[in-house]
Every structure is written in C-alpha cells, then in structure tokens.
Write a protein that holds these residues in place. Structure first.
Motif, PDB file in Angstrom:
ATOM      1  N   HIS A 258       0.891  -1.219  -0.091  1.00  0.00           N
ATOM      2  CA  HIS A 258       0.049   0.070  -0.200  1.00  0.00           C
ATOM      3  C   HIS A 258       0.843   1.323   0.034  1.00  0.00           C
ATOM      4  CE1 HIS A 258       1.223  -0.672   4.329  1.00  0.00           C
ATOM      5  NE2 HIS A 258       1.178   0.636   4.361  1.00  0.00           N
ATOM      6  N   ASN A 259       2.040   1.053   0.072  1.00  0.00           N
ATOM      7  CA  ASN A 259       3.082   2.098   0.294  1.00  0.00           C
ATOM      8  C   ASN A 259       3.850   2.468  -0.865  1.00  0.00           C
ATOM      9  OD1 ASN A 259       5.417   3.814   0.823  1.00  0.00           O
ATOM     10  ND2 ASN A 259       5.731   2.561   2.822  1.00  0.00           N
ATOM     11  N   LEU A 260       3.356   3.567  -1.657  1.00  0.00           N
ATOM     12  CA  LEU A 260       3.828   4.244  -2.880  1.00  0.00           C
ATOM     13  C   LEU A 260       5.179   4.589  -2.754  1.00  0.00           C
ATOM     14  CD1 LEU A 260       0.897   6.395  -4.401  1.00  0.00           C
ATOM     15  CD2 LEU A 260       2.179   4.579  -5.365  1.00  0.00           C
ATOM     16  N   GLY A 261       5.813   4.880  -1.549  1.00  0.00           N
ATOM     17  CA  GLY A 261       7.032   5.245  -1.560  1.00  0.00           C
ATOM     18  C   GLY A 261       8.051   4.039  -1.797  1.00  0.00           C
ATOM     19  N   ILE A 262       7.566   2.821  -1.356  1.00  0.00           N
ATOM     20  CA  ILE A 262       8.279   1.532  -1.774  1.00  0.00           C
ATOM     21  C   ILE A 262       8.295   1.216  -3.243  1.00  0.00           C
ATOM     22  CG2 ILE A 262       7.851  -1.106  -1.539  1.00  0.00           C
ATOM     23  CD1 ILE A 262       7.435  -0.406   1.357  1.00  0.00           C
ATOM     24  N   VAL A 263       6.803   1.643  -3.644  1.00  0.00           N
ATOM     25  CA  VAL A 263       6.750   1.175  -5.102  1.00  0.00           C
ATOM     26  C   VAL A 263       7.630   2.101  -5.945  1.00  0.00           C
ATOM     27  CG1 VAL A 263       5.078   1.757  -7.171  1.00  0.00           C
ATOM     28  CG2 VAL A 263       4.438   0.569  -5.109  1.00  0.00           C
ATOM     29  N   SER A 264       7.860   3.564  -5.642  1.00  0.00           N
ATOM     30  CA  SER A 264       8.577   4.158  -6.344  1.00  0.00           C
ATOM     31  C   SER A 264      10.252   4.016  -6.445  1.00  0.00           C
ATOM     32  CB  SER A 264       8.465   5.926  -5.911  1.00  0.00           C
ATOM     33  OG  SER A 264       9.163   5.852  -4.670  1.00  0.00           O
ATOM     34  N   GLY A 265      10.784   3.433  -5.339  1.00  0.00           N
ATOM     35  CA  GLY A 265      12.037   2.951  -5.411  1.00  0.00           C
ATOM     36  C   GLY A 265      12.431   1.734  -5.749  1.00  0.00           C
ATOM     37  N   TYR A 266      11.448   0.805  -5.636  1.00  0.00           N
ATOM     38  CA  TYR A 266      11.904  -0.531  -6.009  1.00  0.00           C
ATOM     39  C   TYR A 266      11.067  -1.526  -7.114  1.00  0.00           C
ATOM     40  CZ  TYR A 266      14.314  -0.319  -1.450  1.00  0.00           C
ATOM     41  OH  TYR A 266      15.033   0.135  -0.617  1.00  0.00           O
ATOM     42  N   THR A 267      10.571  -0.796  -7.893  1.00  0.00           N
ATOM     43  CA  THR A 267       9.755  -1.369  -8.851  1.00  0.00           C
ATOM     44  C   THR A 267       9.774  -0.804 -10.576  1.00  0.00           C
ATOM     45  OG1 THR A 267       7.753  -0.152  -8.800  1.00  0.00           O
ATOM     46  CG2 THR A 267       7.657  -1.918  -7.399  1.00  0.00           C
ATOM     47  N   ASP A 268       9.471  -1.680 -11.524  1.00  0.00           N
ATOM     48  CA  ASP A 268       9.850  -1.016 -12.873  1.00  0.00           C
ATOM     49  C   ASP A 268       8.379  -0.725 -13.440  1.00  0.00           C
ATOM     50  OD1 ASP A 268      12.549  -2.139 -13.215  1.00  0.00           O
ATOM     51  OD2 ASP A 268      11.807  -3.886 -12.890  1.00  0.00           O
TER      52      ASP A 268
END
Length: 340
Positions: free
Chosen positions: A221-231
C-alpha cells in the motif's frame, strides 16, 4: 517452445481474471476482471488500499484459496506458456515453492512455531530439490547467512519465537529463495518492520533478483516502496486495476484521481514537522454490493454525472503504455510534489 521464443514472452500473463467469494451475505467481487503481464527479471508493484484485492490476486495466482466451492474463478493465468488454472493440484504443488514462491506479510503465519528454523528450511530442500540431509543443512546455513542473519548455524537451532520480526521475515525470504524460483510474490513483506529494516529487506530482494534474473511481484500500500523498487505499477481499487504503467511514468504523470489521492496521503520530506496527513475521504465500496459507475466516484473530488452511472474501462491517450480507468483523467502533470 525454443528458449529464444520463451524468453521473448512475458513470464506471467494474467488475462481477465475473476475471483469471487460466495458468502451467506452474497457474492464478494474481490478480483474483478484483472489483466497484466510481468516480464522476466522485472518487478511489478501492485498497490492499493487494504481491501482492494491485492492479496486475493496473489493467492489466486498460486492457487491457495479454499477449494470448497465458495471461491468462484474465471480467466487465465499463463506462467511460462502454461495456464495454471488448468493444471491439476499435483502439478501446482510442484510449481509452488519451486518455480513460484511467496513471502507473506506476517512471517508468523507462514513459519511453523513448533519447528526449528533449520528444519523448516531443510525440509524444503529435501522435498523440492532432493538434497540429502547433510547437503540440505549446509545449504540452509548458506541461505540464512545470505539474508544477513549473523551466526547462521546457531540460528538454525532456534524457534521462530526466539527471533525478532525482521529476522523472522528474513527467514521467510530464505525459505522462499531456497529453490531459486523464477517468480517471487512478496505480499506486504515489510509492513510490520521499522523503516531501516524495511530498506534492508527490499535491498536484499532487489540484489537476489538481479543475481537470479528473477521476476518479482511486490504487493504494497506504500507508494514510497513502489517508487524505489519497481519497474512497473498496477494500481488496484475495489477489485479492478485503476491505472497501469511504468513506475516513473506513474510518479511523474498520474492520470487516475485515486492514484493522486494515494500520492497526496503519503508524507513528503518537504513538509514541515507535524504536518497533518491527507486522508482519502470516505471508505472503499462494499464488494458485496458494488456501486454503479466508477467504483471510486463516491470519494472522488472530480466526480461528474457520468461517473455515477457508467463504468470506465482501461484506456490511454497520448501514451499507449499508460492505461487508466477514468472518464475525466487528471492532466499530464506531477501531483503533490511526487512520492519521496
């Protein structure tokens, strides 16, 4: 199929997938027509609020939901050219853990509390890879060491309750990585951990992905994680994908108001101390009684009459690789200063 052709195809392709629950109160539309692809060696983020269908989607892919007739399925799940939904349970058991592994949100729900850590790792190696006991013990110690847990041999003799939350999650990841899967599904793997441990776990997953050319489906649910670790990212809301594109494109140019709301609810480094977080007003819809029209319309600040009656499908405009389900999308501009 030749290896060259296989490598050109997505590792995972989900087509029009439905997972509904037949309950005494009615049918819950948990996953409602979801489609996406995941290429080899890439990370796809599945993001959304609690109750959006993310975890049900992951459990549908590896087929671990109840088989008592209460779960209704439709659609395709193509993994390396095979439709997983058409495979018998015996074949799915061979795929689970060996080719597709999963890390759950709460390691205490996936680790056996009455078995030592070493036993839980070695039994995977013995059953899945056919290792003998000595080889499995050596490999178990290597796996524990590889996830950054010190004194590996001593840790193998302990029970899960003797370890901290971060160490238990590392053990769960070690078990998932034991058979070197082609696809790792990580369902909120850092939710219960402090920020420093979160970063360590996510950095380790990224390192293992690069070493093994492994694909990762990261649910959060954390967009911060998404922005740093996904393509790439698929934003889910009320069982449907609301927006889908590359991570950089989503952060720079969100088109769906729900995505904007998620971004604005995240804290920003530029905010002064004690700044009040922006909550998304209202509640997600009841999946037993899904409303007409856009499922976000009751909470959307830009709602118009057609949003309340007509359900938008995924579409695009100037960028065909950026799809969104909205009758009145946001303009192509960054929202809320971006996610940091």
């Amino acid at each position: 199929m030749p290896d060259s052709q296989m490598s050109e195809q997505p590792l995972l392709e989900v087509n029009n997938l439905y997972t509904h629950f037949d309950t005494p109160r009615g049918v819950a539309h948990a996953v409602d027509g979801v489609s996406f692809t995941l290429d080899r060696g890439k990370t796809l983020g599945i993001v959304g609020e609690s109750g959006s269908g993310k975890s049900v989607l992951s459990r549908t892919i590896i087929d671990i939901l109840a088989k008592d007739g209460s779960v209704l399925h439709d659609g395709e799940i193509i993994f390396e050219g095979r439709d997983l939904r058409s495979l018998p349970e015996k074949e799915m058991r061979e795929i689970r853990g060996r080719e597709i592994a999963m890390v759950f949100q709460d390691p205490m729900s996936s680790l056996n509390p009455v078995k030592k850590i070493g036993k839980q790792i070695t039994e995977v190696l013995v059953k899945r890879l056919g290792m003998n006991k000595n080889a499995a013990n050596l490999r178990a110690a290597e796996l524990i060491d590889s996830v950054g847990i010190p004194d590996a041999e001593q840790q193998l003799t302990r029970f899960p309750m003797h370890l901290s939350g971060g160490m238990r999650q590392r053990v769960a990841i070690a078990i998932a990585m034991a058979c070197e899967p082609k696809l790792l599904i990580a369902d909120e793997p850092t939710t219960a951990l402090d920020v420093t441990i979160q970063a360590q776990i996510l950095d380790f997953l990224r390192e293992q992905q690069r070493k093994r050319n492994m694909s990762v489906m990261l649910i959060t649910h954390n967009l911060g994680i998404v922005s740093g670790y996904t393509d790439d990212v698929a934003v889910m809301y009320a069982g449907k994908i609301a927006e889908r594109c590359s991570t950089d494109e989503l952060i720079a140019h969100p088109r769906m108001p729900y995505t904007e709301a998620l971004m604005n609810s995240a804290p920003q480094l530029s905010d002064p101390p004690h700044t009040r977080l922006q909550a998304i007003p209202g509640l997600p819809p009841n999946l037993l009684n899904v409303p007409d029209g856009c499922r976000f319309h009751a909470r959307c600040p830009y709602v118009q009459d057609d949003c309340k009656t007509d359900l938008p499908g995924l579409t695009s405009d100037d960028n065909p690789d950026h799809t969104f389900a909205c009758w009145h999308p946001l303009q192509n501009k960054a929202v809320g200063g971006g996610v940091q």
